[in-house]
Write a protein that holds these residues in place. Structure first.
Motif, short mmCIF file in Angstrom:
data_model
loop_
_atom_site.label_atom_id
_atom_site.label_comp_id
_atom_site.label_asym_id
_atom_site.label_seq_id
_atom_site.Cartn_x
_atom_site.Cartn_y
_atom_site.Cartn_z
N ASP A 425 0.99 -1.21 0.18
CA ASP A 425 -0.20 0.18 -0.02
C ASP A 425 0.91 1.43 0.16
OD1 ASP A 425 -2.30 -1.47 -0.06
OD2 ASP A 425 -2.74 -1.49 1.84
N ASP A 469 -7.65 -8.85 6.58
CA ASP A 469 -8.06 -7.42 5.78
C ASP A 469 -9.69 -7.60 5.73
OD1 ASP A 469 -8.92 -9.43 3.82
OD2 ASP A 469 -7.53 -8.72 2.28
N SER A 575 -9.47 1.33 2.74
CA SER A 575 -8.45 1.83 3.89
C SER A 575 -7.12 1.20 3.67
CB SER A 575 -9.32 1.43 5.02
OG SER A 575 -8.26 1.77 6.15
N CYS A 576 -6.18 2.05 4.19
CA CYS A 576 -4.84 1.53 4.33
C CYS A 576 -4.26 1.55 5.63
CB CYS A 576 -3.92 2.41 3.60
SG CYS A 576 -3.72 4.16 4.17
N TRP A 578 -3.80 -0.10 9.36
CA TRP A 578 -3.92 -1.52 10.03
C TRP A 578 -3.67 -1.32 11.68
CZ3 TRP A 578 -5.04 -6.05 7.29
CH2 TRP A 578 -4.79 -6.03 5.91
N ARG A 590 -7.30 -4.68 9.13
CA ARG A 590 -7.33 -3.36 8.42
C ARG A 590 -8.79 -2.71 9.02
NH1 ARG A 590 -6.37 -2.13 3.16
NH2 ARG A 590 -6.12 -4.24 2.53
N GLU A 592 -11.27 -0.05 8.70
CA GLU A 592 -12.16 0.82 7.85
C GLU A 592 -12.31 2.22 8.35
OE1 GLU A 592 -12.50 -0.01 4.72
OE2 GLU A 592 -11.61 -2.16 5.11
#
Length: 812
Positions: A425, A469, A575-576, A578, A590, A592
């Motif tokens: 990402d 994820d 979303s990126c 974590w 992940r 969101e």
């Protein structure tokens, strides 16, 4: 060996006396700050009685005549208060006649001539107990023998800068937990590389190690430019310690070593590892060391640069050590009593010690430069906190002049993400940023190289982390590398940096690949300090409350359109971010960013600029998705849409659509009315969102008010029969009373049943307390007094046992 006690603070001197007493008696002694225990600095307490008390008077370099008045005042103050053995310790010089005169002054207590310690007695005790001198490291740093060695003409000519720095800074040295680690590495490998971020204390640690070896009789040498400086002074068979500060230079340029310097340095390191009479201490910034090891094969292969490396960071400093750093700088700085009081008031020094950006260099800068800052003395604490909140000066030099363009780009992108991001990402986000101005895209291999160079100082890298994820599911073999910034203060710096580099803001906004990046830019534009507060602004801005939290510099004006475009473009992007799994170790989930919150960010920014940035089609889309969520989400989540609806109510172009969304939300909430809070929430849909009424909403609100009138009386009686204790009854009564106020029925309808039930429960509790008091009255009153006294002693002991509070009390 005469010692220079003038570099000890009063607290240092107390600790020294305590340690000497403990070494002499083989028992633990208590210490107390001045002013709190009436003439007691150190105490031995056994079997409930005081058996020894010591008073410390730190008066370095003074004579008896100069401290006589102070001692007479102290003698009058304590009178005959103490019957146990009394010791008076001072760093002043005393003759035997002086001691006899002092003993006569303190005739009210058991102070014998032998229990009066002057500076000569302290020196003698230190010779008898050398371990105490080792533990109180300032004694050997400040000893005249060490300073005399430093000032030796030959050494001074070779290393004048080093000598001057040590002499000026020796009072401020504080041992961190990295100190024993470094000594151990030097003992095992003869080489120690100290790396870390700027200002964390690398050079201070190196100098402390150097002076330690100096006090043990080693020759000291400093390399100023390259390995040749060490080779020139090498003496076979002579114990020598070499300091090579910033041995890779202060720039991140990959050619910062002189020609063949890598081979010569590697050879020197291996040579020193094989002999017992040479020690090499080197310092560098961690990211520069990573760069050098990537480019220079000989450095990469060197065992010492791996086995003997200490990465210094804040984890090496305990709260007490950070407190000593701050205390030392305040004590030895030329600060007024008013400035010191601003830190001592209400234990405000704890805010500095616990600050996430605590950095020894920042502490040194603010205390050293405060006098010339023009800030009022009573604002010294705020001056320190502002420096920690926005440590721009610390980052500015390294970011703007010591990093390559690729490194700056990577850090700018990572700063907009702010939290942990997966390697792939990050790669996509970096490429998106680079493509805006047609720059060359960084491939994945190059990105890994950049990350290795920056790791330690700027970033943290977590490898072999399992990912879940929530889309593709979780599998234990789904492993990845996660990256995040190492220091939160760098994010503050980047926002400040962009405010003065408007040409880069457009590229940042246009190059955002994830919504979180654009959200970060919006956060900086709104001037808020924390991520969560951007959502709280949805409530604060509507009700007119002032936003809480520290304000950061806003981005340069004129870039709101491109920023809004980025937010809109990324409204549905994945979303990126974590976060750690709450269930499994080394598993990341992940996080969101909900569509609702994404739209809320857009509306908050749009409202700041007079609702001029969002197009009508975008607003219509937001209302449509809002309506869909209201119809599909769990009923308990409908109320979470209220902040968004409040903002949308100010847009005339979507008024009709918003009425329909409001009516849908109300219809769902009217189906479940089982508690006063349910009625309040349903009423707020009609009354508090600022949305135009409809015929249906007017009829429904009237019906809701009528239903609540009947519900309130029935619920009052039913709840009164259910609650069994005062707390439950008070809570239920409060719910009902608040709802009656909202429905404007509080004057015509009182919750009589709950009120009567509460009164009855309170009477029962009062009777129980009276019965308990009668039983207590039959007990021994002396026992109650002893219990109260023991409780006071426990509380007093808890206060005394806080070493940080005791330390700062000595500044009074």
């Amino acid at each position: 060996m005469a010692r220079n006690y003038s570099d000890l603070s009063p607290h240092d001197f107390e600790i020294l006396v305590r340690d000497l007493l403990q070494a002499s008696h083989g028992v633990r002694m208590e210490t107390f700050p001045p002013g709190r225990d009436g003439g007691v600095d150190v105490r031995l307490h056994r079997n409930g009685e005081e058996t020894l008390i010591a008073q410390c008077k730190h008066s370095p370099g003074r004579t008896f005549a100069q401290i006589k008045g102070q001692l007479e005042s102290e003698a009058k103050k304590i009178g005959d208060r103490f019957s146990c053995r009394y010791i008076l310790a001072t760093s002043a010089s005393l003759t035997r006649q002086n001691k006899q005169e002092i003993a006569a002054m303190f005739a009210g207590v058991r102070l014998g001539v032998d229990d009066i310690w002057g500076v000569d007695d302290l020196d003698n005790l230190l010779r008898l107990h050398p371990r105490v001198e080792v533990d109180n490291f300032k004694l050997w740093i400040t000893s005249s023998a060490v300073l005399g060695h430093l000032l030796h003409p030959d050494l001074y000519r070779r290393s004048s800068g080093l000598v001057d720095r040590i002499i000026k800074r020796r009072k401020l040295y504080v041992h961190s937990d990295a100190y024993p680690d470094s000594l151990r590495m030097l003992k095992e490998h003869h080489v120690c590389v100290i790396s870390g971020e700027p200002g964390i204390g690398k050079t201070t640690l190196a100098e402390t190690l150097l002076v330690k070896f100096l006090s043990d009789g080693w020759e000291v040498h400093s390399a100023s430019s390259d390995v040749a400086d060490i080779e020139k002074v090498w003496k076979p068979g002579v114990r020598q310690v070499f300091l090579y500060d910033d041995f890779l230079g202060q720039n991140s340029l990959l050619d910062n070593l002189n020609k063949n310097e890598d081979s010569r340095l590697a050879n020197l390191v291996e040579r020193i590892r094989d002999v017992d009479d040479k020690v090499l201490i080197m310092t560098t910034r961690e990211y520069i060391l990573q760069q050098a090891r990537q480019v220079h094969e000989r450095l990469q292969a060197s065992r010492a640069l791996t086995d003997g490396k200490v990465i210094l960071d804040l984890s090496h400093y305990t709260a007490k050590q950070k407190a000593k750093i701050f205390y030392n700088h305040i004590h030895f700085a030329e600060l007024s009593d008013v400035a010191r009081e601003s830190v001592l008031r209400e234990r405000r020094y704890m805010g500095v010690i616990q600050h996430a950006n605590f950095n020894p260099r920042i502490i040194e800068l603010v205390t050293k430069n405060f006098e010339s800052s023009g800030v009022e003395d009573e604002c010294f604490f705020e001056y320190v906190m502002n420096a920690l909140d926005d440590p721009r000066e610390l980052w500015e030099r390294i970011f703007e002049s010591q990093l390559s363009a690729a490194e700056r780009s990577l850090l700018l992108v990572l700063a907009t993400i702010r939290t942990r991001v997966e390697l792939r990402d990050l790669h996509r986000a970096l490429n998106a940023y680079e493509c805006v101005d047609g720059g060359q895209r960084t491939d994945l291999h190059r990105l890994r190289m950049l990350l290795k160079k920056l790791e330690g100082t700027f970033i943290q890298v977590s490898v072999d982390t399992a990912l879940d994820d929530q889309v593709n599911g979780f599998h234990p073999r789904n492993r990845a590398t996660l990256i995040q910034l190492a220091n939160p203060s760098f994010v503050d710096y980047v926002s400040s940096y962009l405010s003065t580099h408007p040409d880069e803001i457009n590229q940042m906004a246009q190059g955002c690949f994830f919504f979180e990046q654009a959200e970060t830019l919006a956060l900086w534009e709104l001037g808020e300090a924390s991520h969560s507060q951007i959502f709280r602004m949805a409530f604060d801005a509507f009700f007119g409350a002032a936003p809480q939290g520290r304000q950061l510099p806003r981005l340069a004006p004129g870039h709101q359109t491109v920023l809004m475009s980025a937010l809109t473009r990324l409204g549905s992007a994945e979303s990126c971010t974590w976060v750690n799994s709450p269930l499994y170790y080394r598993v990341a989930i992940r996080r969101e960013v909900s569509v609702r919150n994404r739209h809320l960010v857009m509306l908050i920014l749009d409202h700041k600029y007079g609702r001029s940035l969002l197009e009508e089609d975008s607003l219509a889309g937001i209302v449509q998705m809002l309506t869909e969520r209201i119809g599909q989400t769990d009923l308990g989540l409908v109320e979470r849409e209220f902040p968004l609806m409040r903002y949308l109510s100010r847009y005339e172009g979507v008024a009709d659509r918003l009425v329909a969304a409001r009516d849908l939300a109300a219809a769902r909430m009217l189906k479940v009315l089982e508690h006063p809070e349910h009625f309040q929430s349903a009423l707020s849909v009609f009354r508090d969102l600022g949305i135009n009424p409809s015929r249906w909403s007017e009829r429904s609100e009237a019906d809701l008010r009528q239903r609540f009138s009947s519900f309130a009386s029935e619920w009052d009686w039913a709840e009164a029969g259910r609650v069994n204790n005062v707390v439950e009854c008070e809570s239920s009564l409060s719910f009902l009373q608040e709802a009656l106020v909202d429905f404007e029925l509080h004057e015509s309808m009182e919750p009589l049943a709950l009120a009567d039930r509460l009164s009855m429960l309170q009477d029962e509790v009062a009777q129980d307390l009276d019965f308990g008091d009668e039983e207590l009255d039959e007990s021994d009153p002396g026992e109650r007094e002893r219990e109260e006294r023991d409780e006071e002693n426990v509380h007093s002991s808890e206060q005394r046992d806080d070493p940080i509070d005791d330390l700062f009390q000595t500044l009074i």
